[in-house]
Write a protein that holds these residues in place. Structure first.
Motif, mmCIF file in Angstrom:
data_model
loop_
_atom_site.group_PDB
_atom_site.id
_atom_site.type_symbol
_atom_site.label_atom_id
_atom_site.label_comp_id
_atom_site.label_asym_id
_atom_site.label_seq_id
_atom_site.Cartn_x
_atom_site.Cartn_y
_atom_site.Cartn_z
ATOM 1 N N LYS A 1 0.801 -1.224 0.000
ATOM 2 C CA LYS A 1 0.000 0.000 0.000
ATOM 3 C C LYS A 1 0.834 1.274 0.000
ATOM 4 O O LYS A 1 0.342 2.336 -0.351
ATOM 5 C CB LYS A 1 -0.926 0.027 1.213
ATOM 6 C CG LYS A 1 -2.038 -0.980 1.146
ATOM 7 C CD LYS A 1 -2.997 -0.760 2.282
ATOM 8 C CE LYS A 1 -4.191 -1.669 2.144
ATOM 9 N NZ LYS A 1 -5.206 -1.361 3.139
ATOM 10 N N TRP A 2 2.092 1.207 0.422
ATOM 11 C CA TRP A 2 2.908 2.405 0.499
ATOM 12 C C TRP A 2 4.376 2.066 0.337
ATOM 13 O O TRP A 2 4.807 0.960 0.543
ATOM 14 C CB TRP A 2 2.685 3.158 1.806
ATOM 15 C CG TRP A 2 2.629 2.274 3.022
ATOM 16 C CD1 TRP A 2 1.509 1.817 3.630
ATOM 17 C CD2 TRP A 2 3.729 1.726 3.750
ATOM 18 N NE1 TRP A 2 1.829 1.021 4.698
ATOM 19 C CE2 TRP A 2 3.196 0.947 4.801
ATOM 20 C CE3 TRP A 2 5.093 1.801 3.644
ATOM 21 C CZ2 TRP A 2 3.968 0.269 5.719
ATOM 22 C CZ3 TRP A 2 5.881 1.127 4.555
ATOM 23 C CH2 TRP A 2 5.311 0.372 5.580
ATOM 24 N N GLY B 1 -1.859 -2.920 6.510
ATOM 25 C CA GLY B 1 -1.092 -2.118 5.576
ATOM 26 C C GLY B 1 -0.983 -0.644 5.910
ATOM 27 O O GLY B 1 -0.277 0.084 5.236
ATOM 28 N N GLU B 2 -1.695 -0.196 6.949
ATOM 29 C CA GLU B 2 -1.579 1.204 7.328
ATOM 30 C C GLU B 2 -0.229 1.418 8.012
ATOM 31 O O GLU B 2 0.369 0.498 8.543
ATOM 32 C CB GLU B 2 -2.699 1.625 8.291
ATOM 33 C CG GLU B 2 -4.070 1.584 7.682
ATOM 34 C CD GLU B 2 -4.718 0.205 7.802
ATOM 35 O OE1 GLU B 2 -4.086 -0.723 8.327
ATOM 36 O OE2 GLU B 2 -5.862 0.079 7.363
#
Length: 84
Positions: A42-43, A68-69
């Protein structure tokens, strides 16, 4: 004249000690900081940390969460060098 020479030698010795202390503190700080954030689908992050005077009062931390944060914490202390 001898007193001035002796004082200059003492100051030079103290300067050497301060430089060694600064270098040890800088190495310790680099060991305490995360070298790179964990990657995720995600990042993507890149990292560059360069203290203005060898040692900084600034810091950072990354905390990934299960889905995924990413929590990014940035700390900024006023001043530069050993005092900060």
């Amino acid at each position: 004249l001898l007193a001035m020479i002796r004082n200059a030698l003492v100051l030079k010795s103290k300067e050497k000690d301060l430089i060694q202390d600064r270098d040890r503190a800088s190495k310790l700080q680099k060991k305490l900081l995360p070298s790179r954030p964990r990657m995720s689908e995600k990042w993507k992050l890149d990292l560059f940390f360069q203290p203005a005077e060898g040692i900084a009062g600034d810091s950072y931390y990354f905390h990934p969460f299960p889905y995924g944060e990413l929590l990014v914490l940035l700390f900024d202390v006023s001043g530069h060098g050993m005092a900060s």
